[in-house]
Design a protein around this motif. Structure first.
Motif, mmCIF file in Angstrom:
data_model
loop_
_atom_site.group_PDB
_atom_site.id
_atom_site.type_symbol
_atom_site.label_atom_id
_atom_site.label_comp_id
_atom_site.label_asym_id
_atom_site.label_seq_id
_atom_site.Cartn_x
_atom_site.Cartn_y
_atom_site.Cartn_z
ATOM 1 N N ALA A 115 22.140 21.465 32.089
ATOM 2 C CA ALA A 115 21.846 20.306 33.526
ATOM 3 C C ALA A 115 22.130 20.792 34.904
ATOM 4 C CB ALA A 115 23.634 19.529 33.591
ATOM 5 N N GLU A 116 22.058 21.302 35.227
ATOM 6 C CA GLU A 116 21.425 21.677 36.473
ATOM 7 C C GLU A 116 20.175 21.265 36.988
ATOM 8 O OE1 GLU A 116 25.732 23.759 39.136
ATOM 9 O OE2 GLU A 116 23.997 25.221 38.084
ATOM 10 N N GLN A 117 20.009 22.532 35.224
ATOM 11 C CA GLN A 117 18.335 22.827 35.602
ATOM 12 C C GLN A 117 17.566 21.135 34.896
ATOM 13 O OE1 GLN A 117 18.684 25.811 32.251
ATOM 14 N NE2 GLN A 117 18.862 27.547 33.661
ATOM 15 N N PHE A 118 17.768 20.701 34.334
ATOM 16 C CA PHE A 118 17.876 19.311 33.543
ATOM 17 C C PHE A 118 16.924 18.416 34.979
ATOM 18 C CE2 PHE A 118 18.995 15.041 32.683
ATOM 19 C CZ PHE A 118 17.545 14.543 31.872
ATOM 20 N N ILE A 119 18.469 18.749 35.811
ATOM 21 C CA ILE A 119 18.417 17.329 36.416
ATOM 22 C C ILE A 119 17.013 18.514 37.930
ATOM 23 C CG2 ILE A 119 19.787 16.764 38.922
ATOM 24 C CD1 ILE A 119 21.922 16.900 37.526
ATOM 25 N N GLU A 120 17.110 19.638 38.558
ATOM 26 C CA GLU A 120 16.341 19.858 38.412
ATOM 27 C C GLU A 120 14.330 19.711 38.554
ATOM 28 O OE1 GLU A 120 13.980 21.399 42.089
ATOM 29 O OE2 GLU A 120 16.380 21.671 42.003
ATOM 30 N N ARG A 121 14.533 19.621 37.282
ATOM 31 C CA ARG A 121 13.026 19.203 36.595
ATOM 32 C C ARG A 121 13.126 17.595 36.786
ATOM 33 N NH1 ARG A 121 14.439 20.723 32.180
ATOM 34 N NH2 ARG A 121 13.805 19.165 30.466
ATOM 35 N N VAL A 122 14.086 17.071 36.462
ATOM 36 C CA VAL A 122 13.610 15.655 37.081
ATOM 37 C C VAL A 122 13.324 15.463 38.062
ATOM 38 C CG1 VAL A 122 13.444 15.145 33.934
ATOM 39 C CG2 VAL A 122 15.825 14.889 36.072
ATOM 40 N N GLY A 123 14.341 15.465 38.727
ATOM 41 C CA GLY A 123 14.768 15.268 40.017
ATOM 42 C C GLY A 123 15.347 14.365 40.593
ATOM 43 N N PHE A 124 15.694 13.593 38.962
ATOM 44 C CA PHE A 124 17.182 12.103 39.776
ATOM 45 C C PHE A 124 17.294 11.684 38.151
ATOM 46 C CE2 PHE A 124 12.941 10.397 41.435
ATOM 47 C CZ PHE A 124 12.542 8.563 40.275
ATOM 48 N N ALA A 125 18.207 11.356 38.336
ATOM 49 C CA ALA A 125 18.497 11.289 36.981
ATOM 50 C C ALA A 125 20.088 10.546 36.497
ATOM 51 C CB ALA A 125 18.849 12.253 35.706
ATOM 52 N N THR A 126 19.669 8.980 36.258
ATOM 53 C CA THR A 126 21.646 8.877 35.714
ATOM 54 C C THR A 126 22.446 9.636 35.459
ATOM 55 O OG1 THR A 126 20.941 7.399 34.193
ATOM 56 C CG2 THR A 126 20.450 6.751 36.318
ATOM 57 N N CYS A 127 23.812 9.693 35.055
ATOM 58 C CA CYS A 127 24.476 9.797 34.348
ATOM 59 C C CYS A 127 25.225 9.074 33.312
ATOM 60 C CB CYS A 127 26.272 10.134 35.711
ATOM 61 S SG CYS A 127 27.594 11.275 34.972
ATOM 62 N N LEU A 128 25.749 8.235 33.358
ATOM 63 C CA LEU A 128 25.697 7.700 32.150
ATOM 64 C C LEU A 128 25.436 6.368 31.411
ATOM 65 C CD1 LEU A 128 29.970 8.185 32.069
ATOM 66 C CD2 LEU A 128 28.387 9.301 30.806
ATOM 67 N N THR A 129 23.980 6.198 31.615
ATOM 68 C CA THR A 129 23.088 5.226 31.077
ATOM 69 C C THR A 129 22.776 5.645 30.109
ATOM 70 O OG1 THR A 129 21.573 5.437 32.498
ATOM 71 C CG2 THR A 129 22.924 4.051 33.285
ATOM 72 N N ASP A 130 22.458 4.991 29.180
ATOM 73 C CA ASP A 130 21.856 5.065 27.773
ATOM 74 C C ASP A 130 20.779 4.684 27.260
ATOM 75 O OD1 ASP A 130 21.950 2.396 26.683
ATOM 76 O OD2 ASP A 130 24.262 2.873 25.599
ATOM 77 N N GLY A 131 19.830 5.020 25.777
ATOM 78 C CA GLY A 131 18.646 4.727 25.459
ATOM 79 C C GLY A 131 18.563 3.317 25.809
ATOM 80 N N ARG A 132 18.796 2.302 26.074
ATOM 81 C CA ARG A 132 18.347 0.693 26.488
ATOM 82 C C ARG A 132 17.788 0.390 27.901
ATOM 83 N NH1 ARG A 132 24.274 -2.120 23.771
ATOM 84 N NH2 ARG A 132 24.945 0.044 25.134
ATOM 85 N N GLN A 133 18.300 1.594 28.652
ATOM 86 C CA GLN A 133 17.945 1.788 30.557
ATOM 87 C C GLN A 133 16.687 2.772 30.762
ATOM 88 O OE1 GLN A 133 19.766 -0.242 32.080
ATOM 89 N NE2 GLN A 133 20.487 -1.182 30.450
ATOM 90 N N LEU A 134 16.402 2.233 31.785
ATOM 91 C CA LEU A 134 15.007 2.523 31.522
ATOM 92 C C LEU A 134 15.683 4.124 32.389
ATOM 93 C CD1 LEU A 134 13.112 0.157 33.340
ATOM 94 C CD2 LEU A 134 12.636 1.374 31.050
#
Length: 294
Positions: A36-55
């Protein structure tokens, strides 16, 4: 629904690019806190509990490992939602990525490298606090600067902000200003967060001074790097920027050659070629991994 409408405007190759970059594939789904930390570092910023209906990128969607992940109504019995929640708790405790309610009240993760840009746009400097923060927020902040870390109940009592609604609003205000963050979730004897000062966890990042133009450009770069292409209003909805500010950021990327303007409000990574062209799999894999394109 806005997220789904925006996705219908995207070419299939861009959706595939996002699948790879945002871990929307079963083979790349997130299982551990380190992932999860590697994912956040790669994308830069991310929401926590939004699903595929959100951007935008989402830890929950990455845990599910599928583009169309939809959060069920009964989230308490959903294993993917529970796992995302537990990862969120562990990420808070580890303190290697930033977490809090930011612009428009969205709970988001930030990679440390992105913190200075968000702070430049939404942060409140110490000499501005009395002018920009409410009395309730200032009362809560005064206690935290004295005690450094307190649980929710103790902080409410010590601050004198006893009304639950006003206290919650004060904490949200301080999180949006990037002054206070939740440090840990505690479940015994009852559920509570331990609250602390953001500058204690990320002193260098929050002390870094960045001008507004640079912040807009770099946040736009971060999102376009991970999305491959952005359509009108998308960057603004994901980050909380106004649409004119998002446009300034994207146009700055065009000026330096990082992006190309497809039509008004739509921008695409230069390295991915023209709209409608297939993305070479080697280019995709190297870009997702953050490697040089040569």
């Amino acid at each position: 629904m806005r997220g789904r409408r925006a996705s219908r405007l995207l070419p299939p190759e861009i959706e595939e690019y996002r699948d790879a970059y945002w871990c929307r594939e079963n083979t790349a789904r997130i299982e551990t806190a380190i992932q999860a930390e590697q994912f956040i570092e790669r994308v830069g910023f991310a929401t926590c509990l939004t699903d595929g209906r959100q951007l935008g990128p989402s830890l929950y969607v990455a845990v599910c490992g599928r583009r169309d992940a939809t959060m069920p109504r009964n989230v308490q019995k959903d294993p993917e939602t529970s796992h995302t929640w537990m990862l969120k708790d562990e990420l808070m405790r580890r303190g290697r990525v930033y977490y809090g309610k930011l612009a428009r009240g969205k709970a988001m993760f930030l990679a440390p490298r992105i913190i200075p840009y968000f702070k430049a746009l939404w942060g409140v400097r110490r000499h501005e606090e009395k002018k920009r923060l409410s009395k309730s927020a200032l009362s809560v902040l005064r206690v935290l600067r004295k005690e450094w870390e307190l649980g929710t109940g103790d902080l409410r009592r010590e601050s004198g902000v006893l009304d639950r609604k006003r206290f919650t609003q004060a904490l949200d205000e301080l999180q949006t200003a990037m002054i206070v963050v939740p440090n840990e979730a505690v479940y015994q004897p009852k559920f509570s967060y331990l609250w602390g000062l953001a500058e204690e966890r990320f002193p260098e990042e929050l002390a870094t001074k960045v001008d507004r133009h640079t912040a807009l450009r770099e946040i736009a770069r971060c999102f376009l790097h991970g999305s491959g292409m952005t359509v009108p209003g998308e960057l603004a909805r994901v980050t909380g920027l106004s649409r004119p500010e998002a446009g300034l950021g994207n146009r700055a990327l065009v000026e330096e050659g990082f992006a190309v303007r497809v039509v008004q409000g739509t921008y695409r990574l230069t390295v991915l070629g023209d709209t409608g062209s297939r993305i070479d799999s080697r280019v995709l894999s190297r870009f997702v991994e953050g490697l040089p394109m040569s």
